[in-house]
Design a protein around this motif. Structure first.
Motif, PDB file in Angstrom:
ATOM      1  N   THR A 120       0.382  -1.263   0.285  1.00  0.00           N
ATOM      2  CA  THR A 120      -0.677  -0.014   0.011  1.00  0.00           C
ATOM      3  C   THR A 120       0.708   0.947  -0.110  1.00  0.00           C
ATOM      4  N   PRO A 148      -2.743   3.275  -6.500  1.00  0.00           N
ATOM      5  CA  PRO A 148      -3.282   2.439  -5.963  1.00  0.00           C
ATOM      6  C   PRO A 148      -4.345   1.233  -5.814  1.00  0.00           C
ATOM      7  N   GLU A 149      -5.077   1.741  -7.036  1.00  0.00           N
ATOM      8  CA  GLU A 149      -5.390   0.751  -7.906  1.00  0.00           C
ATOM      9  C   GLU A 149      -4.783  -1.226  -8.005  1.00  0.00           C
ATOM     10  N   ARG A 150      -3.628  -0.631  -8.453  1.00  0.00           N
ATOM     11  CA  ARG A 150      -2.397  -2.250  -8.427  1.00  0.00           C
ATOM     12  C   ARG A 150      -2.242  -2.378  -7.262  1.00  0.00           C
ATOM     13  N   GLU A 183      -4.174  -2.318  -4.356  1.00  0.00           N
ATOM     14  CA  GLU A 183      -4.871  -3.343  -3.778  1.00  0.00           C
ATOM     15  C   GLU A 183      -4.915  -4.216  -4.729  1.00  0.00           C
ATOM     16  N   GLU A 184      -4.791  -4.810  -6.119  1.00  0.00           N
ATOM     17  CA  GLU A 184      -4.647  -5.732  -6.924  1.00  0.00           C
ATOM     18  C   GLU A 184      -4.134  -6.751  -5.951  1.00  0.00           C
TER      19      GLU A 184
END
Length: 272
Positions: free
Chosen positions: A112, A121-123, A125-126
């Motif tokens: 994070t 941030p999306e990467r 979280e994935e």
């Protein structure tokens, strides 16, 4: 500061920003396309990363798996030195633990933080979700078991005590996720020392050999530990439930933490 940290950056899609790494031994556990990408990165230092070589690369951000990589190892740059040179620093380990570590949340926090630093941030979280799934799959058959586990990085010495991982260690979290119970869990520190009597009484059913510290090969270290008179009467030795896990994926955040969970979970299943 190490190839393990670089691997996170590559998986987040920002590997092209890496100007170099140190501690190339962290590449050992990787394979395939990711290993090829790690091998292609410049190695600034074959050791733990000298301050001179790191600062000379003029990085905007210095990322490392452990807080000890920032000034605690001989010759490595402190956070203050890096700041003076215009570099920010970000390490994975170092969170305060009020009790035993029972998870690998440090890995997720590190991802994070890296993803936040690069505004992706999306990467992050994935990637976290992918590792969570891998961990859950690795420990799918050990959720209802409770097997005593001992970690060792060297042959125990009756006079000096049995050196092992304590309850605050990252290894304790891996063991817990794998369905085991670290027999030194009550010692809230990264490294603990147990008496031979305590180990005998706890009777570990699984022994995890932590490789990467000893000079001898994994096979030689395993043979020496199995032959130790202090461990001869443990169920782990009698049943042959002794496994080797690299310290690089057991004792600190790694993309391969699920592999460590899998190896220990398999041994736990054998013992249950």
């Amino acid at each position: 500061m190490d190839a393990g940290a670089a691997a996170f950056l590559i998986e987040l899609g920002v590997g092209d920003t890496v100007v170099g790494t140190a501690a190339p031994d962290f590449k050992t556990d990787f394979s395939g396309d990711l290993r090829e990408k790690l091998d292609a990165l410049p190695v600034l230092d074959d050791g733990r990363g000298s301050a001179e070589s790191v600062i000379a690369a003029e990085p905007d951000l210095v990322a490392g798996i452990s807080q000890y990589e920032f000034g605690a190892f001989d010759g490595t740059a402190s956070v203050e030195q890096l700041k003076s040179a215009g570099s920010a620093a970000l390490s994975a380990c170092g969170a305060v633990q009020d009790g035993p570590m029972e998870n690998i949340d440090e890995t997720y926090r590190y991802i994070t933080a890296l993803a936040t630093a690069f505004d992706i941030p999306e990467r992050g979280e994935e990637l976290i979700e992918r590792i969570r799934d891998q961990v859950e799959e690795a420990a799918a058959d050990t959720s209802d078991v409770d097997v005593p586990v001992l970690t060792l990085s060297s042959v125990p010495d009756a006079g000096a005590g049995v050196k092992t991982s304590g309850g605050s260690s990252f290894a304790n979290g891996i063991i817990t996720l794998a369905g085991g119970t670290n027999i030194a869990q009550g010692e809230l520190q990264n490294f603990a020392s147990l008496s031979a009597e305590t180990v005998t009484q706890a009777n570990p059913e699984v022994i995890v050999i932590v490789s990467g510290f000893a000079n001898e090969s994994d096979e030689q270290l395993k043979a020496a530990i199995i032959a130790s008179p202090l461990l001869a009467q443990t169920d782990a030795v009698k049943e042959g439930n002794v496994v080797v896990v690299p310290q690089r994926i057991l004792m600190s955040p790694s993309l391969l933490n699920a592999d460590a969970v899998q190896t220990i979970a398999d041994a736990v299943k054998n013992a249950a």
